[in-house]
Design an enzyme around this catalytic site. Structure first.
Site, PDB file in Angstrom:
ATOM      1  N   ASP A   1      -8.991   3.407   5.330  1.00 38.43           N
ATOM      2  CA  ASP A   1      -9.605   2.331   5.011  1.00 38.43           C
ATOM      3  C   ASP A   1     -10.456   1.838   6.292  1.00 38.43           C
ATOM      4  O   ASP A   1     -11.482   1.589   6.001  1.00 38.43           O
ATOM      5  CB  ASP A   1      -8.906   1.666   4.397  1.00 38.43           C
TER       6      ASP A   1
ATOM      7  N   GLY B   1       0.492   4.082   6.499  1.00 37.66           N
ATOM      8  CA  GLY B   1      -0.107   4.064   5.615  1.00 37.66           C
ATOM      9  C   GLY B   1      -0.059   5.990   4.830  1.00 37.66           C
ATOM     10  O   GLY B   1       0.382   6.657   5.583  1.00 37.66           O
ATOM     11  N   PHE B   2      -1.421   5.272   3.704  1.00 36.13           N
ATOM     12  CA  PHE B   2      -1.237   7.324   3.370  1.00 36.13           C
ATOM     13  C   PHE B   2      -1.703   7.441   4.475  1.00 36.13           C
ATOM     14  O   PHE B   2      -1.938   8.839   4.268  1.00 36.13           O
ATOM     15  CB  PHE B   2      -1.698   7.006   2.338  1.00 36.13           C
TER      16      PHE B   2
ATOM     17  N   GLU C   1      -5.507  -4.243 -12.814  1.00 39.42           N
ATOM     18  CA  GLU C   1      -4.144  -4.355 -13.554  1.00 39.42           C
ATOM     19  C   GLU C   1      -3.231  -5.043 -13.656  1.00 39.42           C
ATOM     20  O   GLU C   1      -2.573  -5.845 -13.905  1.00 39.42           O
ATOM     21  CB  GLU C   1      -3.715  -3.157 -12.145  1.00 39.42           C
TER      22      GLU C   1
ATOM     23  N   GLN D   1      -6.812   8.020  -1.524  1.00 37.09           N
ATOM     24  CA  GLN D   1      -7.430  10.087  -1.651  1.00 37.09           C
ATOM     25  C   GLN D   1      -8.512   9.879  -0.290  1.00 37.09           C
ATOM     26  O   GLN D   1      -7.733  10.974   0.036  1.00 37.09           O
ATOM     27  CB  GLN D   1      -8.077  10.039  -3.004  1.00 37.09           C
TER      28      GLN D   1
ATOM     29  N   VAL E   1       0.437  -4.149  16.811  1.00 35.29           N
ATOM     30  CA  VAL E   1      -0.318  -3.988  18.531  1.00 35.29           C
ATOM     31  C   VAL E   1      -1.177  -4.795  18.244  1.00 35.29           C
ATOM     32  O   VAL E   1      -1.356  -5.087  17.661  1.00 35.29           O
ATOM     33  CB  VAL E   1      -1.221  -2.060  17.618  1.00 35.29           C
TER      34      VAL E   1
END
Lengths: 434, 434
Positions: free
Chosen positions: A305, A17-18, A174, A323, A83
């Site tokens: 996260d 991910g990020f 959204e 971020q 995993v």
């Protein structure tokens, strides 16, 4: 896993991910061997999942092949796997495709939908954390309409075209806005034999404002934008159950719907094998120190996260967003190199660049650390930031093309049921009734 | 099906492919009621399926919402369903979502893969007639590579990266070329820990030349292009069986592979209920007269791949391709209006505009009725024609963007396993071996 032996220390990263990708980029051609594991072969740009769900973008436009990211990196391996467990004594990752020894382990598994323990909601609701889930929502929305046109009974039709979103964070807001725009610009025209004015978009929020992680101004404006678009916003209402047809709440309110989309909460997606003390209950995040080191382990780190770093400014950990994840990934890249060469690591400090949400066409809210703005300009800023955050030129160009087209034509041509979604629990209708 | 009663005659069209959509457009706002049925809610641009299968394009770029095509048409209905049977006596279509009376029926159900009765090949091979099938092929190709990197045994690895395509018509040739280009430009870089030189692309053809519906010049040049790209072309070889691992042929040749893609033949996809005499055995197409009227019925028509019109020039019917389908659809639109108002219908005459196939970058062959050319210019013509044949501006723009990017960067970023494909019969490996 068929990874060649190396004299260099091996860093295993779980999750692309990020956070994981930011870390991987930093570890490029450093004096380490890196193995990146993910259960998908692509990185997902999650902030735009709602546009995939509503047919505004194709899945491929917000996904990027992980192997392409690391294509030129030396002694760098990707493995597609899930995993199962970590063996911290043997320093081993246990996965579907075999075991792998690590010298340093980085857990970047992100988050998953939090149903707060309600199994019945979990079974009957849709969630939107991955691309396949977004495509399922897209299919279900369209299937509902295709089924509704067949029905003579108004109450049954309304059940299918009533959409209930629980949770008014950025995702819920959204998605609600996008559905409202679809109603006006597309569904009205696509289903002339259906009374689309009966379509409802209900956004339910347990707190007293939408976008409650943003400024109060943003909350107020976003709510106003939503109401103008025809979204029904329910505040201070907590959903207590959903059997696939009826939503009950802690008030007298109930909702009859075939579709509940749950965006009310996230929790960490931890892995078995860590000491129970390092896990924070309820949120399921892993407690880390200022170097993202998991408490109690020298060679295990967690970023993004899944990581919960308690600081003065963020006593409950940083917000579970792109971020902080990217910033932690980047810093850990440097810190691991430092650590391996016996030098001192730098503590993490979050640089909050602000947050934003879009509600619809020309409508967005932006909170910068010391400044708030909204409306058309905020919407341009939102688009610009998201466009340039996408990995890869092709994705940027294709998303831009879609957005320009969708904007000019008020359209979303991705309204395709490519893989039908079979909702498990909603079997009210038999073919005789159709 | 909840279609309102009408005083106008009702035309039911089964199938929204090239023929059905061309017909629908012609019937726009004529003095008839039209009901269009399809099992997908989108029209598929089949000539580019192979690019979806090889990650060059997203599925959404070659699909178009059927409801969008007919959005402004009056007394025009779309229903998403699969037709089970026709009751020609009662003039009824029997579908999954109920029955529907027709005054005129048009069968435009297209074609499906022809395995020539071999059930074992059918069970173990992949076919590529629809978007979901193309996405399955894409997933399987990538899954094969992800599995191959895990294996220590070379023979097992080679099984996974040996691709066998049966049938060297346009689909087989185009797919073989695309795979060869993926091998060179992408897989080599994506899988540095795999010996990609061991990857084989075998194209097997029972006849003595590739592209045997095109000119001999085109066949020779296409074969030369394929060989230059590293494709192994096997002519005069007929595949006799495939158990999911070993392909046997009518010669001594055998192939060991986990992936056989079958493009060796198509047959009509007829519907139950028509008189057996109107069906042509083996090819399963429906025999029609020069007005595309099904023999023996006044009010039932068939157009496109499913229709077999025996003419002097085409004693076995027209080629099963987009061009004849679109031309028949258009003409039938006019003819139905004529017929309903008691006027005379016009017989169909096929205007052969030529045919073409692309083999790879800068490589294509084009046969015009009196002229043949190949190479770079042919490739530009191929691209131009395909780009402008796509429905909708957004699809054209997005496909163009992808092509320019793929051309400049030698890349295909759609190499995403969005929905894993589980091959039924290939279970050689257990997790212990991996």
């Amino acid at each position: 896993m068929n990874i060649p032996a190396s004299t260099k220390p091996r860093i295993v990263i779980i999750g692309g991910g990020f956070a994981g990708i930011a870390l991987a980029k930093k570890l490029r051609n450093k004096n380490v061997q890196v193995v990146l594991l993910d259960k998908h072969n692509y990185h997902t740009f999650q902030p735009l999942l709602y546009q995939v769900a509503t047919g505004g973008l194709e899945a491929g436009s917000i996904a990027y092949p992980i192997r392409k990211v690391i294509q030129e990196y030396k002694d760098f391996y990707f493995r597609l796997t899930s995993v199962k467990e970590i063996d911290t004594k043997e320093q081993k990752v246990i996965s579907e495709i075999g075991d792998l020894h690590y010298d340093y382990l980085v857990i970047a598994t992100g988050s998953k939908t939090n149903y707060f323990g309600n199994k019945e909601i979990e079974r009957n609701a849709m969630s939107m954390k991955t691309i396949p889930q977004s495509l399922n929502i897209r299919s279900l929305i369209l299937e509902n309409f295709e089924q509704a046109v067949l029905l003579k009974e108004e109450a049954e039709r309304n059940l299918l075209i009533n959409f209930v979103l629980v949770g008014a964070g950025p995702t819920g807001v959204e998605l609600a806005g996008a559905l409202a725009e679809m109603k006006k610009a597309i569904l009205q025209k696509d289903y002339p034999d259906l009374d689309i004015s009966k379509m409802e978009i209900n956004l339910i929020q347990s707190g007293d404002r939408v976008l409650n992680t943003m400024s109060e101004k943003s909350s107020l404006e976003a709510e106003k934008f939503l109401l103008n678009l025809g979204v029904k916003v329910w505040k201070n209402v907590r959903v207590t159950n959903y059997d696939g047809r009826t939503i009950t709440t802690n008030t007298d309110l109930t909702f009859e719907t075939a579709t509940l989309i749950w965006t009310a909460g996230v929790q960490g997606a931890p892995i078995r094998g860590l000491d129970a003390k390092s896990l924070v209950e309820k949120v399921e995040r892993i407690r880390v120190n200022e170097f993202n080191q998991v408490k109690g382990y020298d060679t295990i780190f967690a970023i993004g996260d899944i990581a919960l770093m308690e600081t003065k400014e963020y006593p409950q950990g940083h917000p579970m967003m792109a971020q902080p994840a990217m910033q932690q990934g980047k810093l850990l890249g440097d810190n691991l190199v430092q650590l391996i060469s016996g030098r001192i690591m730098k503590p993490f400090e979050y640089n909050d660049k602000g947050s934003m949400a879009t509600i619809g066409r020309n409508l967005a809210v932006v909170d910068l650390p010391n400044y708030h703005f909204s409306g058309l300009f905020a919407w341009f800023v939102w688009m610009f930031v998201h466009l340039f955050s996408l990995i890869g030129f092709k994705n940027k160009a294709v998303v831009f093309t879609n957005w320009v087209y969708n904007y000019i034509k008020f359209d979303r041509e991705g309204r395709l049921i490519v893989r039908p979604y079979k909702k498990r629990s909603f079997t009210t209708f038999t073919s005789d009734e159709l």
